[in-house]
Write a protein that holds these residues in place. Sequence first.
Motif, PDB file in Angstrom:
ATOM      1  N   VAL A 251       0.847  -1.201   0.000  1.00  0.00           N
ATOM      2  CA  VAL A 251       0.000   0.000   0.000  1.00  0.00           C
ATOM      3  C   VAL A 251       0.877   1.245   0.000  1.00  0.00           C
ATOM      4  CG1 VAL A 251      -1.593   1.394   1.392  1.00  0.00           C
ATOM      5  CG2 VAL A 251      -2.007  -1.069   1.108  1.00  0.00           C
ATOM      6  N   ARG A 252       1.881   1.240   0.859  1.00  0.00           N
ATOM      7  CA  ARG A 252       2.755   2.417   0.970  1.00  0.00           C
ATOM      8  C   ARG A 252       3.417   2.733  -0.371  1.00  0.00           C
ATOM      9  NH1 ARG A 252       7.789   3.025   1.207  1.00  0.00           N
ATOM     10  NH2 ARG A 252       8.285   0.818   1.504  1.00  0.00           N
ATOM     11  N   PRO A 284     -13.683  -3.464   0.601  1.00  0.00           N
ATOM     12  CA  PRO A 284     -12.302  -2.954   0.632  1.00  0.00           C
ATOM     13  C   PRO A 284     -12.121  -1.582  -0.004  1.00  0.00           C
ATOM     14  CG  PRO A 284     -12.494  -4.917  -0.773  1.00  0.00           C
ATOM     15  CD  PRO A 284     -13.774  -4.787  -0.033  1.00  0.00           C
ATOM     16  N   ILE A 285     -13.058  -1.156  -0.845  1.00  0.00           N
ATOM     17  CA  ILE A 285     -12.943   0.194  -1.421  1.00  0.00           C
ATOM     18  C   ILE A 285     -12.776   1.226  -0.306  1.00  0.00           C
ATOM     19  CG2 ILE A 285     -14.266   2.035  -2.562  1.00  0.00           C
ATOM     20  CD1 ILE A 285     -15.459  -0.119  -4.405  1.00  0.00           C
ATOM     21  N   ARG A 286     -13.538   1.057   0.767  1.00  0.00           N
ATOM     22  CA  ARG A 286     -13.464   2.030   1.880  1.00  0.00           C
ATOM     23  C   ARG A 286     -12.071   2.088   2.466  1.00  0.00           C
ATOM     24  NH1 ARG A 286     -18.210   4.046   4.968  1.00  0.00           N
ATOM     25  NH2 ARG A 286     -20.028   3.249   3.861  1.00  0.00           N
ATOM     26  N   ARG A 287     -11.503   0.924   2.682  1.00  0.00           N
ATOM     27  CA  ARG A 287     -10.173   0.850   3.287  1.00  0.00           C
ATOM     28  C   ARG A 287      -9.131   1.441   2.327  1.00  0.00           C
ATOM     29  NH1 ARG A 287      -7.723   1.536   7.282  1.00  0.00           N
ATOM     30  NH2 ARG A 287      -5.949   0.262   7.870  1.00  0.00           N
ATOM     31  N   MET A 288      -9.295   1.191   1.018  1.00  0.00           N
ATOM     32  CA  MET A 288      -8.357   1.723   0.024  1.00  0.00           C
ATOM     33  C   MET A 288      -8.319   3.255   0.102  1.00  0.00           C
ATOM     34  SD  MET A 288      -9.383  -0.758  -3.186  1.00  0.00           S
ATOM     35  CE  MET A 288      -8.035  -0.458  -4.348  1.00  0.00           C
ATOM     36  N   GLU A 290      -9.275   5.142   2.703  1.00  0.00           N
ATOM     37  CA  GLU A 290      -8.698   5.523   4.010  1.00  0.00           C
ATOM     38  C   GLU A 290      -7.177   5.476   3.993  1.00  0.00           C
ATOM     39  OE1 GLU A 290     -12.267   3.506   6.639  1.00  0.00           O
ATOM     40  OE2 GLU A 290     -10.200   2.771   6.925  1.00  0.00           O
ATOM     41  N   LEU A 291      -6.632   4.509   3.265  1.00  0.00           N
ATOM     42  CA  LEU A 291      -5.180   4.328   3.237  1.00  0.00           C
ATOM     43  C   LEU A 291      -4.484   5.295   2.288  1.00  0.00           C
ATOM     44  CD1 LEU A 291      -5.147   0.422   3.285  1.00  0.00           C
ATOM     45  CD2 LEU A 291      -4.262   1.924   5.086  1.00  0.00           C
ATOM     46  N   GLY A 292      -5.279   6.110   1.593  1.00  0.00           N
ATOM     47  CA  GLY A 292      -4.680   7.129   0.723  1.00  0.00           C
ATOM     48  C   GLY A 292      -4.424   6.673  -0.702  1.00  0.00           C
ATOM     49  N   LEU A 293      -4.981   5.519  -1.094  1.00  0.00           N
ATOM     50  CA  LEU A 293      -4.814   5.043  -2.474  1.00  0.00           C
ATOM     51  C   LEU A 293      -5.712   5.848  -3.403  1.00  0.00           C
ATOM     52  CD1 LEU A 293      -4.796   1.254  -1.596  1.00  0.00           C
ATOM     53  CD2 LEU A 293      -2.862   2.516  -2.566  1.00  0.00           C
ATOM     54  N   LYS A 294      -5.296   5.956  -4.658  1.00  0.00           N
ATOM     55  CA  LYS A 294      -6.055   6.723  -5.647  1.00  0.00           C
ATOM     56  C   LYS A 294      -7.046   5.788  -6.342  1.00  0.00           C
ATOM     57  CE  LYS A 294      -3.813   9.874  -8.096  1.00  0.00           C
ATOM     58  NZ  LYS A 294      -2.756  10.596  -8.872  1.00  0.00           N
ATOM     59  N   GLY A 321     -20.661   6.672   1.126  1.00  0.00           N
ATOM     60  CA  GLY A 321     -20.599   7.829   2.016  1.00  0.00           C
ATOM     61  C   GLY A 321     -19.669   8.952   1.592  1.00  0.00           C
ATOM     62  N   TYR A 322     -19.207   8.941   0.341  1.00  0.00           N
ATOM     63  CA  TYR A 322     -18.282   9.988  -0.090  1.00  0.00           C
ATOM     64  C   TYR A 322     -19.041  11.256  -0.474  1.00  0.00           C
ATOM     65  CZ  TYR A 322     -15.067   6.144   0.098  1.00  0.00           C
ATOM     66  OH  TYR A 322     -14.352   5.082   0.552  1.00  0.00           O
ATOM     67  N   VAL A 323     -18.493  12.388  -0.056  1.00  0.00           N
ATOM     68  CA  VAL A 323     -19.129  13.687  -0.327  1.00  0.00           C
ATOM     69  C   VAL A 323     -18.394  14.360  -1.490  1.00  0.00           C
ATOM     70  CG1 VAL A 323     -20.009  13.956   2.002  1.00  0.00           C
ATOM     71  CG2 VAL A 323     -17.702  14.803   1.447  1.00  0.00           C
ATOM     72  N   ALA A 324     -18.867  15.570  -1.835  1.00  0.00           N
ATOM     73  CA  ALA A 324     -18.418  16.203  -3.079  1.00  0.00           C
ATOM     74  C   ALA A 324     -16.898  16.302  -3.179  1.00  0.00           C
ATOM     75  CB  ALA A 324     -19.060  17.580  -3.231  1.00  0.00           C
ATOM     76  N   ARG A 325     -16.225  16.688  -2.076  1.00  0.00           N
ATOM     77  CA  ARG A 325     -14.766  16.851  -2.207  1.00  0.00           C
ATOM     78  C   ARG A 325     -14.072  15.516  -2.487  1.00  0.00           C
ATOM     79  NH1 ARG A 325     -15.590  17.336   3.207  1.00  0.00           N
ATOM     80  NH2 ARG A 325     -14.624  15.691   4.457  1.00  0.00           N
ATOM     81  N   ASP A 326     -14.624  14.412  -1.940  1.00  0.00           N
ATOM     82  CA  ASP A 326     -14.058  13.081  -2.235  1.00  0.00           C
ATOM     83  C   ASP A 326     -14.284  12.730  -3.708  1.00  0.00           C
ATOM     84  OD1 ASP A 326     -13.628  12.680   0.602  1.00  0.00           O
ATOM     85  OD2 ASP A 326     -15.761  12.211   0.758  1.00  0.00           O
ATOM     86  N   LEU A 327     -15.496  13.042  -4.182  1.00  0.00           N
ATOM     87  CA  LEU A 327     -15.831  12.696  -5.566  1.00  0.00           C
ATOM     88  C   LEU A 327     -15.002  13.527  -6.541  1.00  0.00           C
ATOM     89  CD1 LEU A 327     -19.713  12.343  -5.273  1.00  0.00           C
ATOM     90  CD2 LEU A 327     -17.980  10.556  -5.102  1.00  0.00           C
ATOM     91  N   ARG A 328     -14.705  14.769  -6.161  1.00  0.00           N
ATOM     92  CA  ARG A 328     -13.847  15.598  -7.022  1.00  0.00           C
ATOM     93  C   ARG A 328     -12.452  14.970  -7.123  1.00  0.00           C
ATOM     94  NH1 ARG A 328     -12.846  19.700  -4.096  1.00  0.00           N
ATOM     95  NH2 ARG A 328     -14.476  21.202  -4.595  1.00  0.00           N
ATOM     96  N   THR A 329     -11.937  14.501  -5.983  1.00  0.00           N
ATOM     97  CA  THR A 329     -10.634  13.812  -6.008  1.00  0.00           C
ATOM     98  C   THR A 329     -10.690  12.592  -6.921  1.00  0.00           C
ATOM     99  OG1 THR A 329     -10.172  14.545  -3.767  1.00  0.00           O
ATOM    100  CG2 THR A 329      -8.911  12.655  -4.556  1.00  0.00           C
ATOM    101  N   MET A 330     -11.783  11.820  -6.829  1.00  0.00           N
ATOM    102  CA  MET A 330     -11.896  10.617  -7.669  1.00  0.00           C
ATOM    103  C   MET A 330     -11.974  10.993  -9.152  1.00  0.00           C
ATOM    104  SD  MET A 330     -14.402   8.242  -5.356  1.00  0.00           S
ATOM    105  CE  MET A 330     -14.016   7.969  -3.614  1.00  0.00           C
TER     106      MET A 330
END
Length: 361
Positions: A251-252, A284-288, A290-294, A321-330
């Motif tokens: 992951v790192r 696992p998407i949630r954990r990905m 959280e761990l900072g993966l793109k 549960g992702y909000v607008a700023r998360d979706l913009r990052t995605m």
Amino acid sequence: MTNAIGNVPRAMTGRVVTSLHKAFFLRLPKVELHCHLLGAVRRETFEALSVKHRAPFSREDVAGFYRREGKPTGVLRVLRALESQVLLEPDDFRRITYEYLEDAARESVRHAEFFWNPTATLRDVGLSYAEVQASILRGMGDAATDFGIRSLLIPAIDREASAAEANEMVRLVIASRDDAVAGIGIDYRETDRPPELFGEAFRMAKAAGLRTTAHAGEFGTPWINVATVIDELQVDRVDHGYTVIDNSELVRRCVEKGVVFTIVPTNSYYMRTLDPERWAIEHPIRRMVELGLKVHPNTDDPTLHHVSPAGTWELMYSHFGYVARDLRTMMLNGIDGSWVDEDRKRSWRTQWTAEFDAMAV
Ligand SMILES: [Zn+2]
């Protein structure tokens, strides 16, 4: 199909999806990086081509192919039926390409990079690589003209076939080289078919200047497959890749390298194996994230998964549960992971962010 979401468990986030949200998910500018051409065939087209080629499927059989249960079985048998008995002429591929891109463009997909597995079509149906590729490219060109959608084709290795057949596929891609064919992928059943079996095909592709991506860690298969595609095959991005979360050192490295993972919220394996009440919480998407993966959300097999591009983004909000700023990052992760040139990426980042911020709810 508009903001289609199939048979998924109810959301546990408590997030209410209003008509404003629906409009936002529909209109937000998108790339799609992980969609299989055969998994995007409209049901009525499957029926029409079955009649045309006298395929041994009744309407009930076709309805069964397109049924999506709460605990879905995989879609691979449907893709095999299409390959061997439904898509028998080059023009069939032009038609399904054009229709897939029409459906995607309707939901603001502005650029699609999509998979096609040539091996079974060449071996079992006897069509030539060059003529099928030409038909797909014709469908892509017509869709660009009619709907303004850009696209790139990714011929993908059938990992259930032999390494020699994979090498042969790469040779054919190189022999029919076209700017609209950007790179190669690998998919189909990963269990017992680890990526290192296909190292030579990936080396040939990279030596010829093709980009590469690979399905890995899709069916609960171990993190070592994700490590192999990154370290040995040296792919430019990873499709699925969920079990990466089982190795913190891997992951790192992925975070450091900025590896983009094209994830699929409607992935059959986790819908089948996780408790429906906890599915979107334990995914696992949630954990990905959280761990900072793109990560970047995709449809994979939209008509078979009963999900549309807007639907995947809606799920990221309503269920994950992702909000607008998360979706913009995605959204930006998708641009980063795409195979268009850097100038275009730069202009998309600026333009699409402005559009996103103007419409976000
Ligand atoms: Zn896939």
